[in-house]
Write a protein that holds these residues in place. Structure first.
Motif: not given
Lengths: 116, 116
Positions: A100-104, B33-38, B45-50, B54-56
């Protein structure tokens, strides 16, 4: 049900008070527990990090983890106006070495105001 | 000093526009990592890349895409902006995969996006 639940507050306390912030979680795989602090118009910054159950102290801040109850806490002693911020709990099941690559996973955040 | 920068602090766009949010880190981190905060929902978490290219998907990828052509840069793309994408967007980065070592996520200051 959210994986991580945190009372969003807002919480308002007088200077010098002891503040208790809490999160509960449902995923028993979580092993890494963090508290982030976010000042207004800034990104979050790591405040405390704990692995598994137990306590960790850093100055006026104490983080507690009770994995049997799936409950974590952050205590702030002798609170100061400069502690006014949003406090976010965050958890991870693995390290960055896991898949999970340290996903929080974050709680909703608690808005704290310490007034003089 | 650790630094994550985001291209804009405030952005106003119209419904249907294509929107690019840029994030750059100068720490040679593998993970981004990309997040949105509401309000009331915390960071999601929207997407992340390692790694480069590469993206997940994260927890809420619908309506978003990402691009990582260079290690230091991670872009979030809203293909056709909608009003429900009005939010604070936060970028973060962390070191790569070291088993057994938690890697702190470092956050940028955020972009407040308003879609009219």
């Amino acid at each position: 049900q959210k994986e991580v639940e945190q009372d969003p507050g807002p919480l308002s306390v007088p200077e010098g008070a002891i503040v208790s912030l809490n999160c509960t979680y449902s995923n028993s795989a979580f092993q890494y527990f963090m508290w982030y602090r976010q000042y207004s118009r800034k990104g979050p910054e790591l405040l405390m990090y704990t692995y598994s159950s137990g306590n960790k102290e850093d100055g006026r801040f104490t983080a507690q983890v009770d994995k049997s109850s799936k409950y974590i806490s952050l205590f702030i002693r002798d609170s100061q106006p400069s502690d006014s911020a949003t406090y976010l709990c965050a958890m991870s099941a693995t390290t960055a070495g896991g898949t999970s690559y340290g996903k929080l996973t974050f709680g909703q955040g608690t808005i704290l105001t310490v007034h003089p | 000093d650790v630094k994550v920068t985001q291209s804009s602090r405030y952005l106003v766009k119209r419904t249907g526009e294509k929107v690019f949010l840029e994030c750059v880190q100068d720490m040679d981190h593998e993970n981004m990592f990309w997040y949105r905060q509401d309000p009331g929902l915390g960071l999601r978490l929207i997407y992340f890349s390692y790694d480069v290219k590469m993206k997940e998907k994260g927890d809420i990828p619908e309506g978003y895409s990402v691009s990582r052509e260079k290690k230091e840069r991670f872009s979030l793309i809203l293909e056709s902006a909608s009003t429900n994408q009005t939010s604070m967007y936060l970028c973060a980065s962390s070191l790569g995969s070291f088993a057994g070592v938690y890697n702190e996520q470092f956050f940028g200051p955020g972009t407040r996006l308003t879609v009219l």
